[in-house]
Design an enzyme around this catalytic site. Structure first.
Site, short mmCIF file in Angstrom:
data_model
loop_
_atom_site.label_atom_id
_atom_site.label_comp_id
_atom_site.label_asym_id
_atom_site.label_seq_id
_atom_site.Cartn_x
_atom_site.Cartn_y
_atom_site.Cartn_z
N ASP A 148 54.61 8.69 21.93
CA ASP A 148 53.39 8.99 22.12
C ASP A 148 52.52 7.51 22.21
O ASP A 148 52.22 7.10 21.29
CB ASP A 148 52.88 9.71 20.86
CG ASP A 148 51.47 10.10 21.08
OD1 ASP A 148 50.74 9.78 21.93
OD2 ASP A 148 50.96 11.22 20.22
N TYR B 214 50.21 10.88 14.33
CA TYR B 214 49.44 11.97 14.64
C TYR B 214 49.74 12.28 16.30
O TYR B 214 49.80 11.27 17.14
CB TYR B 214 47.93 11.85 14.56
CG TYR B 214 47.17 12.86 15.18
CD1 TYR B 214 46.91 14.18 14.45
CD2 TYR B 214 46.00 12.54 16.12
CE1 TYR B 214 46.17 14.92 14.99
CE2 TYR B 214 45.28 13.60 16.53
CZ TYR B 214 45.32 15.07 16.18
OH TYR B 214 44.37 15.94 16.40
N LYS C 158 43.44 8.98 26.75
CA LYS C 158 42.53 7.94 26.37
C LYS C 158 42.23 6.99 27.35
O LYS C 158 41.64 7.60 28.45
CB LYS C 158 42.92 7.30 25.03
CG LYS C 158 43.20 8.31 23.72
CD LYS C 158 42.74 7.70 22.61
CE LYS C 158 43.09 8.60 21.35
NZ LYS C 158 42.13 9.07 20.57
N1 PLP Z 1 48.38 11.32 20.07
C1 PLP Z 1 47.94 10.25 19.84
C2 PLP Z 1 48.64 8.85 19.36
C3 PLP Z 1 46.47 10.42 19.47
O1 PLP Z 1 46.14 9.33 18.73
C4 PLP Z 1 45.78 11.22 19.72
C5 PLP Z 1 44.28 11.47 19.41
O2 PLP Z 1 43.76 10.76 18.70
C6 PLP Z 1 46.53 12.38 20.33
C7 PLP Z 1 47.72 12.36 20.49
C8 PLP Z 1 45.67 13.87 20.77
O3 PLP Z 1 44.99 13.39 21.80
P1 PLP Z 1 43.64 14.15 22.24
O4 PLP Z 1 42.48 14.01 21.01
O5 PLP Z 1 43.29 13.92 23.50
O6 PLP Z 1 44.01 15.76 21.99
#
Ligand code: PLP
Length: 431
Positions: free
Chosen positions: A238, A143, A266
């Site tokens: 990511d 994700y 985060k």
């Molecule tokens: N990338 C990863 C690996 C994530 O776990 C998340 C959200 O949980 C995101 C991107 C997206 O971040 P946000 O919820 O701050 O948009």
């Protein structure tokens, strides 16, 4: 007893879709209703009915030091007293960028945004802008936020809801997105031999934490590095979850593999909305105003979020045993869950790495999204509800990881394992 939470949920549902601001919070995937939080303190959450929970969600990983950490709260309060948003540069951005530069390998330039979704969206645009190529390679169950181009076989809430992409995402938007199984180097090689010349980027969660917790197979990340270099695509890690959670330098440091672009979020914001993309100067300077790839944000580099992030990252820099302690606690939890499952004769796998832990109701280790989907969802839901009744808040979906904080103690973990023993013993015989 969750009388007040239930009442608030009723009101929320009449005002907000599903009663929540983000889907997984609804507890739909575990056949339950959410509690409404009154306050948090360290490893604990307290709901509006006075119930107390040991919290393994920690705002989905944003909190490395637990709830209401005094130093972070103080930094937020002091900064907010001088103004909450200026829309002009502030010294705090320079300070946080300097910390990212010092801690994250390859982070010569940093662009701050407000969410992980924005970081991924911007990185995709930079990759396409810099390479002049259209295609993206991603992994099933990874994700990267809710941007359209990457909402194809995404994990997290999309997996939870069982939506393959999402209504509203047009076939045209995902036409340039190639999806292959995580940990499958052969599938990557096949995709690259077909699309390599058109590939702008390979995007990966270096440790997958949105299909439950799935570790990279030996050599997998290195093989992505090699493939990307050979075909001229960018390798985007990511690290919205893994950044500052596996090590100060994230998965790049932990696995010794260098990415071209890193997405952060985060922990970066210390519990406030901040995220970023970081990478080499020649690449990041494609972004406006240095270059012509457009991206902007009213609240980007928000001073209050920067102050919280500076405090969090500063703490990481001055605590050399932090990740060892987090991992020791995570492993203690994983071991305790395995022993409890063994005693209850329930098939379970569990693992932990850095400040992450995870488990599946499965006979053998899960290595990709199909394996995660094949795990026993009904057992997870039943276990989740049993643990909640016993004062332990686990992720309300089997497609999420458990987040450890420095505020979790051996006592919290021992209590969790004891609760797990009872909850596992009470599981209906589902198989
Ligand atoms: N990338 C990863 C690996 C994530 O776990 C998340 C959200 O949980 C995101 C991107 C997206 O971040 P946000 O919820 O701050 O948009």
């Amino acid at each position: 007893m969750r009388e007040r939470s239930d009442k608030l949920l009723g009101q929320a549902r009449s005002l907000m879709p599903g009663g929540v601001s983000s889907p997984v919070r609804s507890f739909d995937a575990v056949g339950s209703d959410p509690f409404f939080v009154e306050r948090g303190d360290g490893a604990l959450l307290f709901d509006v009915d006075g119930n107390e929970y040991v919290d393994y969600v920690q705002s989905w990983g944003a909190l490395l030091f637990g709830h209401a950490d005094p130093a972070i709260v103080q930094a937020i309060a002091e900064t907010a007293a001088r103004g909450t948003s200026f829309g002009t540069p502030s010294e705090l951005e320079v300070e946080l960028a300097r910390l990212v530069n010092a801690m994250v390998p390859g982070a010569e330039r940093v662009r701050f945004v407000s969410s992980g979704t924005e970081a991924a969206m911007t990185a995709v645009r930079v990759a396409r802008g810099a390479t002049g190529r259209p295609k993206l390679l991603k992994f099933a169950g990874c994700y990267h936020g809710h941007l359209d181009a990457l909402l194809a076989r995404a994990g997290s809430g999309v997996a939870t809801l069982g939506i393959p992409g999402s209504p509203g995402v047009t076939p045209g938007t995902t036409a340039d997105t190639i999806v292959v199984p995580y940990n499958d180097s052969d599938a990557v090689a096949a995709a690259i031999s077909e699309h390599g010349d058109d590939l702008a980027a390979i995007l990966v969660e270096p440790v997958a934490a949105n299909m439950g917790l799935v570790l990279p197979a030996e050599g997998f990340l290195q093989s992505l590095r090699t493939h990307a270099r050979e075909c001229g695509a960018l390798l985007i890690f990511d690290e919205v979850i893994t950044g500052f959670r596996l090590a100060a330098g994230g998965a790049q440091e932990r696995f010794g593999v260098a990415a071209d672009v890193v997405l952060l979020g985060k922990v970066l914001g210390g519990g406030m909305p901040a995220a970023a993309l970081a990478g080499p100067a020649d690449l990041l300077e494609h972004l406006a105003p240095a270059g012509d790839v457009y991206q902007a944000g009213t609240l980007s580099g928000n001073p209050v979020a920067m102050a919280a992030g500076i405090t969090a990252l500063g703490r990481i820099q001055t605590d050399p045993t932090l990740y060892d302690r987090l991992q020791a606690n995570g492993r203690e939890l994983a071991r305790g869950l395995l022993d409890a499952a063994d005693a209850a004769e329930v098939p379970l796998t569990a693992t932990a790495l850095g400040g992450l832990a995870g488990f599946f109701f499965a006979e053998k280790p899960v290595t990709n999204y199909d394996g995660a989907v094949a795990s026993d969802g009904a057992a997870y839901a039943s276990f989740f509800r049993g643990m909640l009744e016993r004062g332990v808040y686990l992720p309300p979906s089997r497609f999420e990881a458990l987040f450890m904080s420095t505020a979790h103690s051996s006592e919290h973990i021992a209590g969790t394992v004891a609760a797990a023993g009872k909850s596992l013993a009470a599981l209906p015989r589902l198989r």
